[in-house]
Design a protein around this motif. Structure first.
Motif, PDB file in Angstrom:
ATOM      1  N   TRP A   1      -7.372   3.654  -0.501  1.00 18.25           N
ATOM      2  CA  TRP A   1      -6.796   2.437   0.170  1.00 18.25           C
ATOM      3  C   TRP A   1      -6.795   2.477   1.477  1.00 18.25           C
ATOM      4  O   TRP A   1      -7.269   1.199   2.200  1.00 18.25           O
ATOM      5  CB  TRP A   1      -5.338   1.983  -0.476  1.00 18.25           C
ATOM      6  CG  TRP A   1      -4.696   0.712   0.172  1.00 18.25           C
ATOM      7  CD1 TRP A   1      -3.878   0.313   1.246  1.00 18.25           C
ATOM      8  CD2 TRP A   1      -5.296  -0.698  -0.167  1.00 18.25           C
ATOM      9  NE1 TRP A   1      -3.796  -0.742   1.457  1.00 18.25           N
ATOM     10  CE2 TRP A   1      -4.668  -1.486   0.489  1.00 18.25           C
ATOM     11  CE3 TRP A   1      -6.336  -0.914  -1.278  1.00 18.25           C
ATOM     12  CZ2 TRP A   1      -4.844  -2.924   0.393  1.00 18.25           C
ATOM     13  CZ3 TRP A   1      -6.238  -2.364  -1.338  1.00 18.25           C
ATOM     14  CH2 TRP A   1      -5.656  -3.284  -0.581  1.00 18.25           C
ATOM     15  N   GLU A   2      -6.566   3.580   2.205  1.00 12.15           N
ATOM     16  CA  GLU A   2      -6.668   3.772   3.885  1.00 12.15           C
ATOM     17  C   GLU A   2      -7.942   3.441   4.181  1.00 12.15           C
ATOM     18  O   GLU A   2      -8.481   2.959   5.101  1.00 12.15           O
ATOM     19  CB  GLU A   2      -6.193   4.891   4.241  1.00 12.15           C
ATOM     20  CG  GLU A   2      -6.154   5.023   5.668  1.00 12.15           C
ATOM     21  CD  GLU A   2      -5.723   6.521   6.223  1.00 12.15           C
ATOM     22  OE1 GLU A   2      -5.879   6.650   7.468  1.00 12.15           O
ATOM     23  OE2 GLU A   2      -5.098   7.429   5.478  1.00 12.15           O
TER      24      GLU A   2
ATOM     25  N   HIS B   1     -10.546   2.034   2.353  1.00 10.47           N
ATOM     26  CA  HIS B   1     -10.868   0.605   2.164  1.00 10.47           C
ATOM     27  C   HIS B   1     -10.391  -0.288   3.292  1.00 10.47           C
ATOM     28  O   HIS B   1     -10.672  -1.360   3.957  1.00 10.47           O
ATOM     29  CB  HIS B   1     -10.212   0.038   0.831  1.00 10.47           C
ATOM     30  CG  HIS B   1     -10.598  -1.230   0.751  1.00 10.47           C
ATOM     31  ND1 HIS B   1     -11.845  -1.847   0.209  1.00 10.47           N
ATOM     32  CD2 HIS B   1      -9.694  -2.354   0.486  1.00 10.47           C
ATOM     33  CE1 HIS B   1     -11.800  -3.203   0.214  1.00 10.47           C
ATOM     34  NE2 HIS B   1     -10.319  -3.234   0.191  1.00 10.47           N
ATOM     35  N   SER B   2      -9.169   0.008   3.561  1.00 12.50           N
ATOM     36  CA  SER B   2      -8.271  -0.764   4.719  1.00 12.50           C
ATOM     37  C   SER B   2      -8.614  -0.596   6.158  1.00 12.50           C
ATOM     38  O   SER B   2      -8.766  -1.698   6.648  1.00 12.50           O
ATOM     39  CB  SER B   2      -6.984  -0.870   4.465  1.00 12.50           C
ATOM     40  OG  SER B   2      -6.236  -0.976   3.236  1.00 12.50           O
ATOM     41  N   HIS B   3      -9.025   0.650   6.606  1.00 15.19           N
ATOM     42  CA  HIS B   3      -9.185   0.962   7.698  1.00 15.19           C
ATOM     43  C   HIS B   3     -10.455   1.499   8.234  1.00 15.19           C
ATOM     44  O   HIS B   3     -10.954   1.948   9.307  1.00 15.19           O
ATOM     45  CB  HIS B   3      -8.135   1.973   8.370  1.00 15.19           C
ATOM     46  CG  HIS B   3      -6.609   1.548   8.229  1.00 15.19           C
ATOM     47  ND1 HIS B   3      -5.897   0.816   8.926  1.00 15.19           N
ATOM     48  CD2 HIS B   3      -5.636   1.868   7.168  1.00 15.19           C
ATOM     49  CE1 HIS B   3      -4.723   0.560   8.581  1.00 15.19           C
ATOM     50  NE2 HIS B   3      -4.722   1.060   7.538  1.00 15.19           N
ATOM     51  N   GLY B   4     -11.339   1.479   7.196  1.00 10.43           N
ATOM     52  CA  GLY B   4     -12.739   2.010   7.315  1.00 10.43           C
ATOM     53  C   GLY B   4     -13.083   3.418   7.068  1.00 10.43           C
ATOM     54  O   GLY B   4     -14.177   4.026   6.826  1.00 10.43           O
ATOM     55  N   SER B   5     -11.876   4.362   7.137  1.00 12.24           N
ATOM     56  CA  SER B   5     -11.835   5.607   7.095  1.00 12.24           C
ATOM     57  C   SER B   5     -10.680   6.401   6.723  1.00 12.24           C
ATOM     58  O   SER B   5      -9.783   5.739   7.078  1.00 12.24           O
ATOM     59  CB  SER B   5     -12.626   6.341   8.283  1.00 12.24           C
ATOM     60  OG  SER B   5     -11.788   6.373   9.373  1.00 12.24           O
ATOM     61  N   ALA B   6     -10.664   7.442   6.135  1.00 12.90           N
ATOM     62  CA  ALA B   6      -9.405   8.249   6.127  1.00 12.90           C
ATOM     63  C   ALA B   6      -9.559   9.585   5.865  1.00 12.90           C
ATOM     64  O   ALA B   6     -10.599  10.111   5.446  1.00 12.90           O
ATOM     65  CB  ALA B   6      -8.842   7.763   4.685  1.00 12.90           C
TER      66      ALA B   6
ATOM     67  N   ASN C   1     -15.407   4.045   3.965  1.00  8.81           N
ATOM     68  CA  ASN C   1     -15.404   3.003   2.910  1.00  8.81           C
ATOM     69  C   ASN C   1     -16.910   2.539   2.980  1.00  8.81           C
ATOM     70  O   ASN C   1     -17.678   2.367   4.154  1.00  8.81           O
ATOM     71  CB  ASN C   1     -14.475   1.911   3.409  1.00  8.81           C
ATOM     72  CG  ASN C   1     -14.639   0.644   2.617  1.00  8.81           C
ATOM     73  OD1 ASN C   1     -14.688   0.680   1.188  1.00  8.81           O
ATOM     74  ND2 ASN C   1     -14.620  -0.418   3.092  1.00  8.81           N
TER      75      ASN C   1
ATOM     76  N   GLU D   1       1.024  -1.344   0.014  1.00  8.07           N
ATOM     77  CA  GLU D   1       0.126  -0.059   0.027  1.00  8.07           C
ATOM     78  C   GLU D   1       0.800   1.216  -0.079  1.00  8.07           C
ATOM     79  O   GLU D   1       1.784   1.362   0.597  1.00  8.07           O
ATOM     80  CB  GLU D   1      -1.047  -0.092   1.212  1.00  8.07           C
ATOM     81  CG  GLU D   1      -0.249   0.314   2.417  1.00  8.07           C
ATOM     82  CD  GLU D   1      -1.353   0.259   3.613  1.00  8.07           C
ATOM     83  OE1 GLU D   1      -1.645   1.224   4.379  1.00  8.07           O
ATOM     84  OE2 GLU D   1      -2.074  -1.060   3.779  1.00  8.07           O
TER      85      GLU D   1
END
Length: 96
Positions: free
Chosen positions: A60-61, A63-68, A31, A6
């Motif tokens: 990607w953040e 998607h991977s962590h639920g929020s950015a 996400n 990533e």
């Protein structure tokens, strides 16, 4: 889906307003699973005026962590960024 490592996110995303007078507002992207990476990235480039690589890192953040956190600054600018993201029904919130 993306594969491989990533992309690194900006360590120094601003957390104070541009005048250094207080805490900045932040735009948080969530996400939702209902948009493709391409859709989200195109809208981020449009809203935040960032590079495609940066938009990919934000998507990607989320998607991977639920929020950015995709933007930080004055309330009015954050509202404008959020409005562009909401144009395609991305889930966002403003926070301080």
């Amino acid at each position: 889906m993306m594969s491989g490592p990533e992309p690194a996110l900006d360590e120094g995303l601003k957390t104070r307003d541009s005048h250094g007078t207080g805490e900045a507002w932040r735009v948080v992207l969530f996400n939702c699973g209902c948009h493709s990476f391409d859709e989200v990235e195109r809208q981020l480039v449009k809203a935040v005026h960032c590079s495609l690589a940066r938009a990919r890192a934000y998507s990607w953040e989320a998607h991977s962590h639920g929020s950015a956190v995709v933007f930080a600054g004055h309330l009015e600018r954050c509202e404008a960024v959020a409005a562009v993201l909401e144009d395609i029904r991305l889930a966002v919130k403003l926070e301080r």
